[in-house]
Motif scaffolding. Structure first.
Motif, PDB file in Angstrom:
ATOM      1  N   ASP A 176       0.847  -1.196   0.000  1.00 43.43           N
ATOM      2  CA  ASP A 176       0.000   0.000   0.000  1.00 43.43           C
ATOM      3  C   ASP A 176       0.887   1.253   0.000  1.00 43.43           C
ATOM      4  OD1 ASP A 176      -1.570   2.151   0.638  1.00 43.43           O
ATOM      5  OD2 ASP A 176      -2.800   1.080   2.102  1.00 43.43           O
ATOM      6  N   GLU A 177       0.826   2.009  -1.078  1.00 47.84           N
ATOM      7  CA  GLU A 177       1.706   3.175  -1.258  1.00 47.84           C
ATOM      8  C   GLU A 177       1.647   4.120  -0.061  1.00 47.84           C
ATOM      9  OE1 GLU A 177       4.444   5.554  -3.370  1.00 47.84           O
ATOM     10  OE2 GLU A 177       3.772   3.508  -3.762  1.00 47.84           O
ATOM     11  N   ALA A 178       0.437   4.494   0.340  1.00 46.78           N
ATOM     12  CA  ALA A 178       0.281   5.485   1.408  1.00 46.78           C
ATOM     13  C   ALA A 178       0.858   4.974   2.722  1.00 46.78           C
ATOM     14  CB  ALA A 178      -1.194   5.836   1.590  1.00 46.78           C
ATOM     15  N   PHE A 179       0.783   3.661   2.902  1.00 43.11           N
ATOM     16  CA  PHE A 179       1.254   3.066   4.154  1.00 43.11           C
ATOM     17  C   PHE A 179       2.767   2.846   4.104  1.00 43.11           C
ATOM     18  CE2 PHE A 179       2.391  -0.688   6.622  1.00 43.11           C
ATOM     19  CZ  PHE A 179       1.828  -0.410   7.847  1.00 43.11           C
ATOM     20  N   ALA A 180       3.222   2.144   3.071  1.00 41.06           N
ATOM     21  CA  ALA A 180       4.615   1.703   3.024  1.00 41.06           C
ATOM     22  C   ALA A 180       5.584   2.811   2.616  1.00 41.06           C
ATOM     23  CB  ALA A 180       4.752   0.526   2.069  1.00 41.06           C
ATOM     24  N   HIS A 181       5.103   3.784   1.864  1.00 34.36           N
ATOM     25  CA  HIS A 181       6.008   4.833   1.390  1.00 34.36           C
ATOM     26  C   HIS A 181       5.712   6.190   2.021  1.00 34.36           C
ATOM     27  CE1 HIS A 181       7.142   2.437  -2.487  1.00 34.36           C
ATOM     28  NE2 HIS A 181       7.529   1.855  -1.374  1.00 34.36           N
ATOM     29  N   ASP A 182       5.161   6.168   3.227  1.00 29.16           N
ATOM     30  CA  ASP A 182       4.843   7.408   3.923  1.00 29.16           C
ATOM     31  C   ASP A 182       6.149   8.091   4.365  1.00 29.16           C
ATOM     32  OD1 ASP A 182       4.076   9.411   5.560  1.00 29.16           O
ATOM     33  OD2 ASP A 182       3.184   8.123   7.103  1.00 29.16           O
ATOM     34  N   ASP A 183       6.481   9.224   3.749  1.00 21.42           N
ATOM     35  CA  ASP A 183       7.771   9.851   4.040  1.00 21.42           C
ATOM     36  C   ASP A 183       7.812  10.568   5.380  1.00 21.42           C
ATOM     37  OD1 ASP A 183       9.292   8.999   1.880  1.00 21.42           O
ATOM     38  OD2 ASP A 183       8.319  10.453   0.553  1.00 21.42           O
ATOM     39  N   ASN A 184       6.665  10.608   6.068  1.00 22.46           N
ATOM     40  CA  ASN A 184       6.694  11.181   7.414  1.00 22.46           C
ATOM     41  C   ASN A 184       7.119  10.162   8.455  1.00 22.46           C
ATOM     42  OD1 ASN A 184       5.813  13.767   6.692  1.00 22.46           O
ATOM     43  ND2 ASN A 184       3.714  12.982   6.483  1.00 22.46           N
ATOM     44  N   ASN A 185       7.131   8.901   8.045  1.00 14.54           N
ATOM     45  CA  ASN A 185       7.513   7.856   8.998  1.00 14.54           C
ATOM     46  C   ASN A 185       9.018   7.905   9.254  1.00 14.54           C
ATOM     47  OD1 ASN A 185       8.619   4.999   9.505  1.00 14.54           O
ATOM     48  ND2 ASN A 185       6.461   4.871  10.082  1.00 14.54           N
ATOM     49  N   GLN A 186       9.387   7.793  10.546  1.00 15.33           N
ATOM     50  CA  GLN A 186      10.804   7.979  10.894  1.00 15.33           C
ATOM     51  C   GLN A 186      11.709   6.918  10.282  1.00 15.33           C
ATOM     52  OE1 GLN A 186      11.948   7.310  14.929  1.00 15.33           O
ATOM     53  NE2 GLN A 186      10.182   6.051  15.428  1.00 15.33           N
ATOM     54  N   TYR A 187      11.210   5.691  10.117  1.00 14.37           N
ATOM     55  CA  TYR A 187      12.071   4.649   9.551  1.00 14.37           C
ATOM     56  C   TYR A 187      12.236   4.843   8.045  1.00 14.37           C
ATOM     57  CZ  TYR A 187      11.153   2.749  14.098  1.00 14.37           C
ATOM     58  OH  TYR A 187      11.049   2.611  15.446  1.00 14.37           O
ATOM     59  N   ASN A 188      11.156   5.274   7.416  1.00 17.77           N
ATOM     60  CA  ASN A 188      11.265   5.554   5.989  1.00 17.77           C
ATOM     61  C   ASN A 188      12.265   6.674   5.749  1.00 17.77           C
ATOM     62  OD1 ASN A 188       9.487   3.577   5.297  1.00 17.77           O
ATOM     63  ND2 ASN A 188       7.712   4.929   5.147  1.00 17.77           N
ATOM     64  N   GLN A 189      12.334   7.608   6.707  1.00 15.50           N
ATOM     65  CA  GLN A 189      13.290   8.711   6.580  1.00 15.50           C
ATOM     66  C   GLN A 189      14.719   8.263   6.864  1.00 15.50           C
ATOM     67  OE1 GLN A 189      11.940  11.661   9.332  1.00 15.50           O
ATOM     68  NE2 GLN A 189      10.246  12.335   8.059  1.00 15.50           N
ATOM     69  N   PHE A 190      14.849   7.344   7.821  1.00 16.54           N
ATOM     70  CA  PHE A 190      16.176   6.992   8.325  1.00 16.54           C
ATOM     71  C   PHE A 190      16.989   6.167   7.342  1.00 16.54           C
ATOM     72  CE2 PHE A 190      19.405   4.979  10.829  1.00 16.54           C
ATOM     73  CZ  PHE A 190      19.679   5.873  11.848  1.00 16.54           C
ATOM     74  N   PHE A 191      16.337   5.193   6.708  1.00 13.28           N
ATOM     75  CA  PHE A 191      17.079   4.260   5.857  1.00 13.28           C
ATOM     76  C   PHE A 191      17.061   4.699   4.396  1.00 13.28           C
ATOM     77  CE2 PHE A 191      16.103   1.982   9.678  1.00 13.28           C
ATOM     78  CZ  PHE A 191      17.326   1.388   9.966  1.00 13.28           C
ATOM     79  N   PRO A 214      11.742   0.201   4.173  1.00 13.81           N
ATOM     80  CA  PRO A 214      11.770  -1.132   4.780  1.00 13.81           C
ATOM     81  C   PRO A 214      10.700  -2.070   4.191  1.00 13.81           C
ATOM     82  CG  PRO A 214      11.961   0.541   6.466  1.00 13.81           C
ATOM     83  CD  PRO A 214      11.731   1.268   5.185  1.00 13.81           C
ATOM     84  N   TYR A 215       9.502  -1.545   3.925  1.00 11.91           N
ATOM     85  CA  TYR A 215       8.444  -2.433   3.435  1.00 11.91           C
ATOM     86  C   TYR A 215       8.702  -2.936   2.024  1.00 11.91           C
ATOM     87  CZ  TYR A 215       5.531  -2.279   7.500  1.00 11.91           C
ATOM     88  OH  TYR A 215       5.065  -2.450   8.768  1.00 11.91           O
ATOM     89  N   ASP A 216       9.508  -2.210   1.248  1.00 10.69           N
ATOM     90  CA  ASP A 216       9.870  -2.719  -0.078  1.00 10.69           C
ATOM     91  C   ASP A 216      10.661  -4.011   0.058  1.00 10.69           C
ATOM     92  OD1 ASP A 216       8.618  -0.576  -1.078  1.00 10.69           O
ATOM     93  OD2 ASP A 216      10.401   0.466  -1.856  1.00 10.69           O
ATOM     94  N   VAL A 217      11.531  -4.051   1.095  1.00 11.50           N
ATOM     95  CA  VAL A 217      12.323  -5.257   1.315  1.00 11.50           C
ATOM     96  C   VAL A 217      11.403  -6.405   1.714  1.00 11.50           C
ATOM     97  CG1 VAL A 217      14.261  -6.232   2.583  1.00 11.50           C
ATOM     98  CG2 VAL A 217      14.219  -3.795   2.075  1.00 11.50           C
ATOM     99  N   LEU A 218      10.450  -6.099   2.598  1.00 16.32           N
ATOM    100  CA  LEU A 218       9.505  -7.135   3.027  1.00 16.32           C
ATOM    101  C   LEU A 218       8.710  -7.673   1.844  1.00 16.32           C
ATOM    102  CD1 LEU A 218       7.961  -5.933   6.399  1.00 16.32           C
ATOM    103  CD2 LEU A 218       9.330  -7.973   5.985  1.00 16.32           C
ATOM    104  N   SER A 219       8.240  -6.755   0.993  1.00 20.35           N
ATOM    105  CA  SER A 219       7.461  -7.190  -0.168  1.00 20.35           C
ATOM    106  C   SER A 219       8.299  -8.065  -1.077  1.00 20.35           C
ATOM    107  CB  SER A 219       6.963  -5.977  -0.958  1.00 20.35           C
ATOM    108  OG  SER A 219       6.132  -5.211  -0.156  1.00 20.35           O
ATOM    109  N   GLU A 220       9.582  -7.682  -1.192  1.00 27.31           N
ATOM    110  CA  GLU A 220      10.477  -8.438  -2.051  1.00 27.31           C
ATOM    111  C   GLU A 220      10.703  -9.851  -1.491  1.00 27.31           C
ATOM    112  OE1 GLU A 220      14.994  -8.102  -3.606  1.00 27.31           O
ATOM    113  OE2 GLU A 220      14.179  -6.335  -2.594  1.00 27.31           O
ATOM    114  N   ILE A 221      10.816  -9.927  -0.168  1.00 24.36           N
ATOM    115  CA  ILE A 221      10.993 -11.246   0.461  1.00 24.36           C
ATOM    116  C   ILE A 221       9.716 -12.069   0.238  1.00 24.36           C
ATOM    117  CG2 ILE A 221      11.253 -12.448   2.664  1.00 24.36           C
ATOM    118  CD1 ILE A 221      12.860  -9.996   3.643  1.00 24.36           C
ATOM    119  N   GLY A 222       8.582 -11.438   0.492  1.00 29.57           N
ATOM    120  CA  GLY A 222       7.310 -12.141   0.317  1.00 29.57           C
ATOM    121  C   GLY A 222       6.932 -12.934   1.550  1.00 29.57           C
TER     122      GLY A 222
END
Lengths: 475, 298
Positions: free
Chosen positions: A397-412, A416-424
């Motif tokens: 979910d774009e709004a959820f996984a790519h939310d640029d206000n999220n601190q982890y999305n900013q930090f790395f 992170p969720y792209d990696v999870l999706s890739e793992i499956g």
């Protein structure tokens, strides 16, 4: 004569206070080797006082909830308010009490055994789960019916972690705790004289442990500093071995049916590889045993190591303890032994159970599953608790996984969720947590890993045989 | 009228006054003690418990980890006795003499650690003893040219760390016991000794030491059981109950491991009973040797 009597009394009372002393000391904090995710929370809650908060509609059905992390309780508070908005004719009021880790689990077990005094809903740390699930449906409400709307998209390995011997689901998970590889791209690009994108391309090309070794050697050669290493191996944690087992589909606990067996090829292969790394200067032993301690953080910040595998919840260690590392780190899938293997394993966690003693079992179970597995619940878990959520519907979910206000999305560097999706969701392995688990983890962390990693010439077969003998004594 | 009689009765009143203690003693000490004893003969399960006779004790005899825990606790107890009786006594004598100025400050400084939470101080000591190069202990040894050590991974240095925490924490407390003991010694005895021309050492040996004996025996007794029952220091120093090769595992640590971490209460109770027996044997032996049970001394 009088003195004799007094001394005798003194001794008796002292001896008696020994027992009382034990109880007191024991309750001041408990950490299970399995509880990596909550180690710190447990330590933090060890000394903290009991906190009680009530949320929701005072006229609604009252639910009692226990937890050992105050933030978890607040999650339920927020979810109760949301629930009441959606169900105005079936409102709830929830009282969340936060006890220290050891106290809460002891209290819950005592209440379950006694048949009275347990709350409606309770958080149970995964290492303690085998004790609580022992009473199966006599103690706990099976959540199957209430979770069925979400099961299609929930990571199966995580639901199975909180299964009972009878196959019912008894706990609702907070997070996947998916193991991923963290890479310090900034350090690698500096040492190798490449741009960050070039380094990332090299990391993405890593599929197997052989590739990982090649990349590491390339970095170490370019760096030319023999006090630096590519990674560190743990003497005080079994994460590496869990990963190895998940890759081969092994499980040393044997689950509910088979006896525990640590003499697995996957374990041997991982340890053999680690010994060769230690001998060649590719890896060091993690200072103080594993990377989730202060010395480990310092080791990472000093760039003594630039990559290591750890669960997703380790992201919060970066934001809390290593804020200066912002923008340096990249998250990727873990390497595997043979292509096509599972490349991750869920580590740590807390399952929320509903007890049979609840006067409103159905409502409590419905609310618990909704608060922990629905999209609304998962959104809040990610935003406030920062856990990698188990409901895979949200991963893409774009709004959820790519939310640029999220601190982890900013930090790395990456999301992170792209990696999870890739793992499956099907590539995340599971190691059972059953009653023998603490024995295995404890023996490995106190003895076996210290033997084979502190002395890389120690025979792995001998060390595992010793461990197996010790474990066989217990089963 | 009857109530008044009851309340003013000299026979009943003492029992009423001690009743709260007796009740709490029975509820919180005697009852758990007896229950723990019976539980040590059981296999405590989730739904039901079975009697297993001496099975738990038989297992203890074969349990190597338990033997390590006992040996660690005994070693720790022995070294705490060696360190935490003579030195606090010396400090107490110094503080009681005219050699030291600003006595209140010293007392406060030495006592302060006892007021600090072990959870906090244990964490700080863990960071000091880290094997990483930035730990205080490694900074000191490196500055002295001794290199760095994996303090909490080796037997001798692990025990050393535990003893340093113990000394830091308990020196002040034991010193206060000795100070109060010193205060009760009649100063005229020292004056008499002075008149007889006794030296400082002679006064210490022939006046202070013998008259301090009841305090020493008390400190010895509580130190024996405090040493054997130590748990939290080790738990905090190794950030959990698992230390490399069990170098920091104590009897109570093992009891916690069995009872809480593995939920095997029956076995844990057997561990507890053994601890009780060991503590009682050592203390009774010690009290007999010190003559506490001798008649006619009061």
């Amino acid at each position: 004569m009088k003195k004799k009597l007094i001394s005798a009394l003194l001794c008796t009372s002292m001896a008696a206070s020994l027992f009382v002393g034990c109880g007191g000391a024991a309750s001041e904090g408990g950490v299970d080797p399995d509880a990596a995710a909550t180690d710190e929370e447990a330590a933090e809650s060890a000394e903290s006082e009991v906190v009680t908060n009530t949320f929701g509609d005072p006229n609604g059905t009252h639910l009692e909830m226990w937890t050992f992390v105050e933030l978890h309780g607040q999650h339920y508070g927020v979810m109760a308010e949301e629930w009441n908005k959606e169900h105005p004719d079936n409102t709830i009021e929830i009282t969340c009490t936060t006890y220290p880790y050891g106290d809460m689990h002891t209290k819950l077990l005592t209440a379950l055994e006694a048949g009275t005094g347990a709350p409606d809903i309770c958080d149970v740390e995964v290492g303690q789960f085998p004790n609580v699930v022992e009473g199966l449906d006599q103690w706990l409400v099976p959540l199957n019916d209430y979770a069925k709307d979400y099961l299609d998209t929930m990571v199966p390995a995580r639901m199975e972690t909180y299964q009972g011997e009878d196959g019912n689901y008894y706990g609702a998970p907070y997070h996947v705790g998916a193991t991923v590889m963290y890479y310090n791209v900034a350090a690698m690009s500096e040492a190798m004289g490449l741009s960050q994108d070039e380094v990332i391309a090299k990391i993405d090309a890593v599929k197997t442990w052989k590739d990982y070794e090649a990349l590491g050697n390339e970095y170490l050669t370019a760096l030319g500093d023999d006090t630096k290493y590519f990674t560190s191996v743990d003497t005080g944690g079994v994460d590496w071995l869990w990963l190895a087992m998940a890759e081969y589909g092994d499980d040393w606990t044997g689950g509910f049916d088979k006896p525990a067996n640590v003499q697995l090829d996957s374990v041997k292969e991982m340890l053999t590889m680690q010994q060769s790394w230690l001998k060649s200067g590719f890896a060091m032993v993690s200072p103080d045993g594993h990377v989730d301690l202060e010395a480990g953080f310092q080791n990472i910040m000093d760039r003594n190591i630039v990559s290591f595998p750890k669960a997703m919840w380790y992201m919060s260690r970066f934001t809390n303890y290593m804020p200066d590392e912002k923008g340096n780190w990249y998250i990727a899938k873990c390497p595997v032994f043979k292509e096509g293997q599972k490349c991750s394993v869920g580590i740590g966690g807390t399952g929320t159970v509903v007890t049979q003693q609840s006067a409103n079992k159905e409502l409590a179970a419905e609310f618990t599953c909704w608060a922990k597995m629905s999209e609304a619940g998962e959104q809040h878990i990610w935003d406030t608790l920062g856990f990698d959520v188990c409901n895979t519907a949200l991963w893409g979910d774009e709004a959820f996984a790519h939310d640029d206000n999220n601190q982890y999305n900013q930090f790395f560097i990456n999301y992170p969720y792209d990696v999870l999706s890739e793992i499956g969701m099907d590539n995340i392995g599971k190691i059972s947590v059953v009653s023998i688990s603490p024995t295995i983890n404890e023996y490995l962390c106190t003895t076996t890993l210290n033997e084979v990693l502190e002395d890389p010439d120690y025979s792995i077969d001998d060390a595992l045989q010793e461990a197996q003998d010790a474990i066989d004594m217990e089963q | 009228m009857k109530i008044k009689n009851f309340l003013y009765s000299q026979k009943v009143a003492p029992y009423v006054f001690v009743l709260p203690f007796i009740l709490s003693f029975f509820f919180f000490w005697v009852y758990p003690l007896i229950t723990a004893f019976t539980m040590s003969f059981q296999d405590i399960g989730a739904i039901k418990s079975d009697w297993v006779g001496f099975a738990n004790y038989a297992k203890l005899l074969k349990d190597n980890v338990f033997h390590i825990a006992v040996w660690n606790s005994v070693k720790y107890m022995f070294f705490t006795l060696v360190l935490l009786i003579p030195f606090p006594m010396l400090f107490a004598v110094l503080l009681d003499s005219n050699l030291v100025k600003a006595k209140g400050v010293w007392k406060a400084i030495l006592y302060m650690p006892a007021l600090t939470s072990v959870v906090i101080s244990g964490t700080l000591f863990r960071l000091m003893f880290t094997e990483y190069t930035t730990g205080q202990m490694n900074m000191i040894t490196a500055a002295l040219g001794l290199g760095t050590y994996k303090w909490l991974k080796m037997g001798w240095s692990g025990m050393l760390a535990l003893l340093i925490v113990a000394c830091w924490r308990w020196t002040g407390v034991n010193m206060l016991y000795f100070l109060s003991g010193l205060k009760s010694i009649d100063t005229s005895l020292y004056e008499a000794a002075d008149i007889d021309g006794a030296t400082g050492w002679q006064k210490f040996k022939y006046v202070t030491l013998p008259l301090l004996k009841p305090t020493t025996v008390y400190v010895l007794t509580i130190s024996v059981y405090a040493g054997l029952a130590m748990f939290l220091e080790s738990y905090m120093l190794w950030a959990g109950n698992s230390s490399p090769n069990n170098i920091g595992l104590t009897i109570v640590g093992y009891l916690y491991k069995r009872g809480i971490e593995k939920n095997d209460m029956g076995y844990a109770c057997a561990v507890g009973v053994v601890l009780l027996v060991v503590a009682l044997i050592i203390n009774f032996a010690q009290l007999i040797v010190n003559g506490t049970f001798k008649k006619g001394e009061d």
